[in-house]
Design a protein around this motif. Structure first.
Motif, PDB file in Angstrom:
ATOM      1  N   HIS A 134      37.141  50.236  40.786  1.00  0.00           N
ATOM      2  CA  HIS A 134      38.018  51.346  41.133  1.00  0.00           C
ATOM      3  C   HIS A 134      37.423  52.696  40.741  1.00  0.00           C
ATOM      4  O   HIS A 134      38.101  53.712  40.807  1.00  0.00           O
ATOM      5  CB  HIS A 134      39.415  51.160  40.506  1.00  0.00           C
ATOM      6  CG  HIS A 134      39.406  50.965  39.024  1.00  0.00           C
ATOM      7  ND1 HIS A 134      39.226  49.739  38.437  1.00  0.00           N
ATOM      8  CD2 HIS A 134      39.558  51.852  38.021  1.00  0.00           C
ATOM      9  CE1 HIS A 134      39.266  49.872  37.121  1.00  0.00           C
ATOM     10  NE2 HIS A 134      39.458  51.144  36.839  1.00  0.00           N
ATOM     11  N   ASN A 175      45.214  40.827  48.813  1.00  0.00           N
ATOM     12  CA  ASN A 175      46.426  41.359  48.185  1.00  0.00           C
ATOM     13  C   ASN A 175      46.289  41.424  46.670  1.00  0.00           C
ATOM     14  O   ASN A 175      45.514  40.665  46.072  1.00  0.00           O
ATOM     15  CB  ASN A 175      47.628  40.492  48.551  1.00  0.00           C
ATOM     16  CG  ASN A 175      47.976  40.557  50.014  1.00  0.00           C
ATOM     17  OD1 ASN A 175      47.872  41.624  50.630  1.00  0.00           O
ATOM     18  ND2 ASN A 175      48.384  39.444  50.593  1.00  0.00           N
ATOM     19  N   PRO A 176      47.041  42.315  46.027  1.00  0.00           N
ATOM     20  CA  PRO A 176      47.035  42.373  44.562  1.00  0.00           C
ATOM     21  C   PRO A 176      47.408  41.019  43.971  1.00  0.00           C
ATOM     22  O   PRO A 176      48.196  40.264  44.551  1.00  0.00           O
ATOM     23  CB  PRO A 176      48.095  43.433  44.242  1.00  0.00           C
ATOM     24  CG  PRO A 176      48.110  44.318  45.452  1.00  0.00           C
ATOM     25  CD  PRO A 176      47.878  43.387  46.621  1.00  0.00           C
ATOM     26  N   LYS A 212      51.089  39.005  38.933  1.00  0.00           N
ATOM     27  CA  LYS A 212      51.015  39.147  37.477  1.00  0.00           C
ATOM     28  C   LYS A 212      51.570  37.927  36.757  1.00  0.00           C
ATOM     29  O   LYS A 212      51.069  37.534  35.696  1.00  0.00           O
ATOM     30  CB  LYS A 212      51.759  40.409  37.042  1.00  0.00           C
ATOM     31  CG  LYS A 212      51.106  41.706  37.513  1.00  0.00           C
ATOM     32  CD  LYS A 212      51.870  42.929  37.028  1.00  0.00           C
ATOM     33  CE  LYS A 212      51.201  44.210  37.504  1.00  0.00           C
ATOM     34  NZ  LYS A 212      51.938  45.421  37.044  1.00  0.00           N
ATOM     35  N   TYR A 230      43.976  41.620  39.622  1.00  0.00           N
ATOM     36  CA  TYR A 230      43.342  42.500  40.605  1.00  0.00           C
ATOM     37  C   TYR A 230      44.387  43.423  41.226  1.00  0.00           C
ATOM     38  O   TYR A 230      45.500  43.013  41.542  1.00  0.00           O
ATOM     39  CB  TYR A 230      42.687  41.647  41.692  1.00  0.00           C
ATOM     40  CG  TYR A 230      42.347  42.396  42.969  1.00  0.00           C
ATOM     41  CD1 TYR A 230      41.259  43.252  43.034  1.00  0.00           C
ATOM     42  CD2 TYR A 230      43.130  42.241  44.113  1.00  0.00           C
ATOM     43  CE1 TYR A 230      40.946  43.934  44.200  1.00  0.00           C
ATOM     44  CE2 TYR A 230      42.824  42.912  45.290  1.00  0.00           C
ATOM     45  CZ  TYR A 230      41.741  43.761  45.321  1.00  0.00           C
ATOM     46  OH  TYR A 230      41.447  44.431  46.478  1.00  0.00           O
ATOM     47  N   HIS A 231      44.013  44.711  41.387  1.00  0.00           N
ATOM     48  CA  HIS A 231      44.895  45.663  42.052  1.00  0.00           C
ATOM     49  C   HIS A 231      44.086  46.503  43.057  1.00  0.00           C
ATOM     50  O   HIS A 231      42.859  46.444  43.084  1.00  0.00           O
ATOM     51  CB  HIS A 231      45.594  46.573  41.029  1.00  0.00           C
ATOM     52  CG  HIS A 231      44.648  47.415  40.213  1.00  0.00           C
ATOM     53  ND1 HIS A 231      43.980  48.508  40.728  1.00  0.00           N
ATOM     54  CD2 HIS A 231      44.260  47.325  38.920  1.00  0.00           C
ATOM     55  CE1 HIS A 231      43.232  49.054  39.793  1.00  0.00           C
ATOM     56  NE2 HIS A 231      43.377  48.352  38.682  1.00  0.00           N
ATOM     57  N   THR A 232      44.774  47.265  43.857  1.00  0.00           N
ATOM     58  CA  THR A 232      44.115  48.047  44.914  1.00  0.00           C
ATOM     59  C   THR A 232      44.287  49.550  44.697  1.00  0.00           C
ATOM     60  O   THR A 232      44.203  50.329  45.648  1.00  0.00           O
ATOM     61  CB  THR A 232      44.689  47.657  46.291  1.00  0.00           C
ATOM     62  OG1 THR A 232      46.111  47.878  46.279  1.00  0.00           O
ATOM     63  CG2 THR A 232      44.402  46.210  46.618  1.00  0.00           C
ATOM     64  N   LEU A 233      44.493  49.977  43.455  1.00  0.00           N
ATOM     65  CA  LEU A 233      44.765  51.382  43.181  1.00  0.00           C
ATOM     66  C   LEU A 233      43.566  52.293  43.463  1.00  0.00           C
ATOM     67  O   LEU A 233      43.726  53.498  43.632  1.00  0.00           O
ATOM     68  CB  LEU A 233      45.208  51.552  41.720  1.00  0.00           C
ATOM     69  CG  LEU A 233      46.493  50.813  41.323  1.00  0.00           C
ATOM     70  CD1 LEU A 233      46.807  51.039  39.850  1.00  0.00           C
ATOM     71  CD2 LEU A 233      47.658  51.279  42.185  1.00  0.00           C
ATOM     72  N   TYR A 283      35.859  44.908  43.494  1.00  0.00           N
ATOM     73  CA  TYR A 283      37.131  45.519  43.118  1.00  0.00           C
ATOM     74  C   TYR A 283      36.960  46.789  42.288  1.00  0.00           C
ATOM     75  O   TYR A 283      37.935  47.307  41.744  1.00  0.00           O
ATOM     76  CB  TYR A 283      37.986  44.522  42.328  1.00  0.00           C
ATOM     77  CG  TYR A 283      37.279  43.884  41.160  1.00  0.00           C
ATOM     78  CD1 TYR A 283      36.993  44.604  40.009  1.00  0.00           C
ATOM     79  CD2 TYR A 283      36.893  42.544  41.217  1.00  0.00           C
ATOM     80  CE1 TYR A 283      36.335  44.021  38.940  1.00  0.00           C
ATOM     81  CE2 TYR A 283      36.247  41.948  40.156  1.00  0.00           C
ATOM     82  CZ  TYR A 283      35.967  42.696  39.020  1.00  0.00           C
ATOM     83  OH  TYR A 283      35.310  42.119  37.967  1.00  0.00           O
TER      84      TYR A 283
END
Length: 235
Positions: A36, A218-219, A222, A197-200, A34
Protein backbone atom coordinates in the motif's frame (compact mmCIF):
# COMPACT_ATOMS: atom_id res chain seq x y z
CA UNK A 1 26.11 10.04 6.31
CA UNK A 2 22.93 10.90 4.45
CA UNK A 3 19.95 8.61 4.06
CA UNK A 4 16.72 8.88 2.10
CA UNK A 5 13.54 9.05 4.13
CA UNK A 6 10.01 8.84 2.73
CA UNK A 7 8.17 10.19 5.77
CA UNK A 8 8.02 10.30 9.57
CA UNK A 9 5.26 9.50 12.06
CA UNK A 10 6.01 11.05 15.44
CA UNK A 11 3.44 9.28 17.62
CA UNK A 12 3.06 5.80 16.14
CA UNK A 13 1.12 3.22 18.14
CA UNK A 14 1.20 0.16 15.84
CA UNK A 15 4.91 -0.19 15.10
CA UNK A 16 6.33 -1.71 18.26
CA UNK A 17 5.74 -1.32 22.00
CA UNK A 18 4.61 2.01 23.41
CA UNK A 19 4.65 5.31 21.54
CA UNK A 20 7.05 5.20 18.58
CA UNK A 21 8.91 7.65 16.40
CA UNK A 22 8.48 5.83 13.06
CA UNK A 23 10.88 6.60 10.23
CA UNK A 24 9.77 5.27 6.85
CA UNK A 25 12.89 4.61 4.77
CA UNK A 26 12.79 5.16 1.03
CA UNK A 27 13.43 2.21 -1.26
CA UNK A 28 12.25 -1.38 -1.60
CA UNK A 29 13.30 -4.17 -3.98
CA UNK A 30 10.16 -6.23 -3.44
CA UNK A 31 6.96 -5.60 -5.38
CA UNK A 32 4.37 -7.21 -3.13
CA UNK A 33 0.98 -7.55 -4.76
CA UNK A 34 -0.73 -5.91 -1.78
CA UNK A 35 1.83 -3.17 -1.07
CA UNK A 36 0.00 0.00 0.00
CA UNK A 37 3.06 2.27 -0.29
CA UNK A 38 4.32 2.03 -3.89
CA UNK A 39 5.59 5.59 -3.46
CA UNK A 40 8.37 4.16 -1.25
CA UNK A 41 9.80 1.83 -3.92
CA UNK A 42 12.24 4.16 -5.69
CA UNK A 43 15.43 4.45 -3.62
CA UNK A 44 16.40 7.66 -5.41
CA UNK A 45 13.34 9.55 -4.19
CA UNK A 46 12.47 10.79 -0.70
CA UNK A 47 14.17 13.44 1.41
CA UNK A 48 17.87 13.32 2.24
CA UNK A 49 18.70 13.63 5.94
CA UNK A 50 21.70 12.87 8.13
CA UNK A 51 21.55 10.36 10.95
CA UNK A 52 22.25 13.12 13.46
CA UNK A 53 19.48 15.30 12.05
CA UNK A 54 17.02 12.42 12.25
CA UNK A 55 18.07 11.69 15.82
CA UNK A 56 17.46 15.29 16.86
CA UNK A 57 13.93 15.07 15.49
CA UNK A 58 13.34 11.89 17.48
CA UNK A 59 14.78 13.21 20.74
CA UNK A 60 12.05 15.86 20.89
CA UNK A 61 9.67 13.02 21.79
CA UNK A 62 11.93 11.16 24.24
CA UNK A 63 9.69 12.00 27.21
CA UNK A 64 6.74 10.24 25.51
CA UNK A 65 8.90 7.19 24.75
CA UNK A 66 10.06 6.88 28.34
CA UNK A 67 6.55 7.18 29.78
CA UNK A 68 5.13 4.52 27.44
CA UNK A 69 8.18 2.24 27.11
CA UNK A 70 8.28 3.21 23.45
CA UNK A 71 11.09 4.24 21.15
CA UNK A 72 12.26 4.35 17.53
CA UNK A 73 11.02 2.17 14.69
CA UNK A 74 12.73 2.11 11.30
CA UNK A 75 10.21 1.01 8.69
CA UNK A 76 9.73 1.52 4.97
CA UNK A 77 10.01 0.72 2.22
CA UNK A 78 12.81 -1.50 3.44
CA UNK A 79 15.27 -0.02 5.96
CA UNK A 80 17.82 -2.77 5.25
CA UNK A 81 18.39 -1.28 1.78
CA UNK A 82 20.27 1.59 3.43
CA UNK A 83 22.48 -0.44 5.81
CA UNK A 84 25.21 2.11 6.56
CA UNK A 85 22.76 4.92 7.29
CA UNK A 86 20.50 2.59 9.27
CA UNK A 87 23.40 1.36 11.38
CA UNK A 88 24.61 4.89 12.14
CA UNK A 89 21.12 6.04 13.12
CA UNK A 90 20.46 3.01 15.34
CA UNK A 91 23.84 3.39 17.05
CA UNK A 92 23.05 7.04 17.84
CA UNK A 93 19.65 6.03 19.20
CA UNK A 94 21.20 3.46 21.53
CA UNK A 95 23.78 6.00 22.76
CA UNK A 96 20.85 8.20 23.74
CA UNK A 97 19.01 5.46 25.60
CA UNK A 98 16.29 4.85 23.02
CA UNK A 99 14.61 1.50 22.36
CA UNK A 100 15.12 0.53 18.70
CA UNK A 101 13.03 -1.56 16.32
CA UNK A 102 13.27 -2.47 12.65
CA UNK A 103 10.12 -3.27 10.66
CA UNK A 104 11.49 -5.36 7.80
CA UNK A 105 10.81 -8.05 5.22
CA UNK A 106 14.44 -9.13 5.62
CA UNK A 107 15.26 -8.22 2.02
CA UNK A 108 18.22 -5.84 2.11
CA UNK A 109 21.88 -5.36 1.22
CA UNK A 110 23.64 -7.12 4.10
CA UNK A 111 25.65 -5.94 7.13
CA UNK A 112 22.92 -7.62 9.16
CA UNK A 113 25.10 -8.69 12.10
CA UNK A 114 26.31 -5.12 12.65
CA UNK A 115 22.80 -3.67 12.34
CA UNK A 116 21.31 -6.16 14.80
CA UNK A 117 23.88 -5.17 17.44
CA UNK A 118 21.94 -1.90 17.77
CA UNK A 119 18.44 -3.39 17.37
CA UNK A 120 16.24 -4.31 20.32
CA UNK A 121 13.29 -5.61 18.30
CA UNK A 122 12.78 -6.93 14.78
CA UNK A 123 9.23 -6.80 13.43
CA UNK A 124 9.61 -9.47 10.76
CA UNK A 125 7.16 -9.50 7.88
CA UNK A 126 7.06 -13.03 6.46
CA UNK A 127 5.65 -12.56 2.97
CA UNK A 128 5.25 -16.21 1.95
CA UNK A 129 6.31 -19.66 3.06
CA UNK A 130 7.84 -21.20 -0.08
CA UNK A 131 10.04 -20.20 -3.00
CA UNK A 132 7.41 -20.24 -5.73
CA UNK A 133 4.75 -18.39 -3.74
CA UNK A 134 7.28 -15.81 -2.56
CA UNK A 135 8.37 -15.11 -6.12
CA UNK A 136 4.81 -14.80 -7.41
CA UNK A 137 3.68 -12.52 -4.58
CA UNK A 138 6.76 -10.29 -4.19
CA UNK A 139 8.92 -10.73 -7.29
CA UNK A 140 11.84 -11.58 -5.00
CA UNK A 141 13.88 -14.67 -4.11
CA UNK A 142 13.04 -16.20 -0.74
CA UNK A 143 16.71 -17.15 -0.30
CA UNK A 144 17.52 -13.48 0.30
CA UNK A 145 14.95 -13.50 3.11
CA UNK A 146 16.61 -16.57 4.65
CA UNK A 147 20.02 -14.88 4.51
CA UNK A 148 18.69 -12.30 6.96
CA UNK A 149 16.67 -14.76 9.03
CA UNK A 150 19.62 -17.10 9.61
CA UNK A 151 21.65 -14.23 11.04
CA UNK A 152 18.68 -13.01 13.09
CA UNK A 153 18.25 -16.46 14.63
CA UNK A 154 21.87 -16.38 15.85
CA UNK A 155 21.21 -13.24 17.94
CA UNK A 156 19.20 -12.55 21.09
CA UNK A 157 17.16 -9.82 19.39
CA UNK A 158 13.47 -9.92 20.30
CA UNK A 159 11.07 -10.67 17.42
CA UNK A 160 7.52 -9.90 16.41
CA UNK A 161 6.15 -11.91 13.48
CA UNK A 162 3.67 -10.45 11.00
CA UNK A 163 2.02 -12.10 8.02
CA UNK A 164 -0.59 -10.68 5.64
CA UNK A 165 -3.43 -13.09 4.87
CA UNK A 166 -4.66 -12.73 1.28
CA UNK A 167 -7.72 -14.68 0.05
CA UNK A 168 -6.69 -17.52 -2.26
CA UNK A 169 -2.96 -16.78 -1.79
CA UNK A 170 -1.88 -17.02 1.84
CA UNK A 171 -5.02 -18.25 3.60
CA UNK A 172 -4.85 -22.02 3.05
CA UNK A 173 -4.53 -24.49 5.95
CA UNK A 174 -1.33 -26.00 4.53
CA UNK A 175 0.10 -22.51 4.10
CA UNK A 176 -0.60 -21.61 7.73
CA UNK A 177 0.94 -24.89 8.90
CA UNK A 178 4.11 -24.11 6.94
CA UNK A 179 4.13 -20.65 8.50
CA UNK A 180 3.80 -22.25 11.92
CA UNK A 181 6.79 -24.50 11.18
CA UNK A 182 8.87 -21.50 10.16
CA UNK A 183 7.99 -19.59 13.33
CA UNK A 184 8.98 -22.59 15.46
CA UNK A 185 12.57 -22.07 14.29
CA UNK A 186 12.79 -18.83 16.29
CA UNK A 187 13.45 -18.71 20.04
CA UNK A 188 12.83 -15.03 20.78
CA UNK A 189 9.31 -14.46 19.43
CA UNK A 190 7.22 -12.22 21.68
CA UNK A 191 4.25 -11.63 19.37
CA UNK A 192 2.61 -13.14 16.28
CA UNK A 193 0.08 -11.23 14.19
CA UNK A 194 -1.93 -12.25 11.13
CA UNK A 195 -3.02 -9.15 9.25
CA UNK A 196 -6.09 -9.24 6.96
CA UNK A 197 -5.47 -8.09 3.40
CA UNK A 198 -7.15 -4.77 2.57
CA UNK A 199 -7.46 -2.53 -0.49
CA UNK A 200 -6.91 0.88 1.12
CA UNK A 201 -3.82 1.58 -0.99
CA UNK A 202 -5.40 0.97 -4.40
CA UNK A 203 -5.97 4.68 -5.04
CA UNK A 204 -2.21 5.32 -4.95
CA UNK A 205 -1.73 2.90 -7.82
CA UNK A 206 -4.27 4.79 -9.89
CA UNK A 207 -2.59 8.10 -9.09
CA UNK A 208 0.85 6.71 -9.98
CA UNK A 209 -0.47 4.87 -13.06
CA UNK A 210 0.78 1.50 -11.78
CA UNK A 211 -1.24 -1.68 -12.46
CA UNK A 212 -2.61 -3.19 -9.24
CA UNK A 213 -1.82 -6.90 -9.46
CA UNK A 214 -4.46 -8.05 -6.96
CA UNK A 215 -7.32 -6.28 -8.67
CA UNK A 216 -10.52 -8.23 -8.02
CA UNK A 217 -9.30 -9.79 -4.77
CA UNK A 218 -11.70 -8.91 -1.97
CA UNK A 219 -10.52 -7.79 1.48
CA UNK A 220 -9.84 -10.67 3.84
CA UNK A 221 -12.53 -11.56 6.38
CA UNK A 222 -11.28 -10.40 9.79
CA UNK A 223 -13.19 -13.09 11.67
CA UNK A 224 -11.60 -15.82 9.55
CA UNK A 225 -8.17 -14.32 10.23
CA UNK A 226 -8.83 -14.44 13.99
CA UNK A 227 -9.65 -18.16 13.77
CA UNK A 228 -6.52 -18.76 11.68
CA UNK A 229 -4.44 -16.89 14.25
CA UNK A 230 -5.86 -19.07 17.04
CA UNK A 231 -4.76 -22.19 15.14
CA UNK A 232 -1.36 -20.67 14.50
CA UNK A 233 -0.84 -19.90 18.18
CA UNK A 234 -2.05 -23.29 19.40
CA UNK A 235 0.55 -25.86 20.45
Amino acid sequence: MLGRIHSIETMGLMDGPGIRFVTFFQGCKLRCGYCHNPDTWNLNEGKEVSAKELLQKALKFKTYFQKSEGGITCSGGEPLLQPEFLMEFLALCKKNGLHTAIDTAGFGKGQYEEILKYTDLVILDIKHVDKRGYKELTGGNIEAFWDFVNILKSTDTRIWIRHVVVPGITDGEKHIQKLKNIIKQFENVDKIELLPYHTLGVQKYKEMNIPYRLSGVNPMCKEKVKKMEEKLLSA
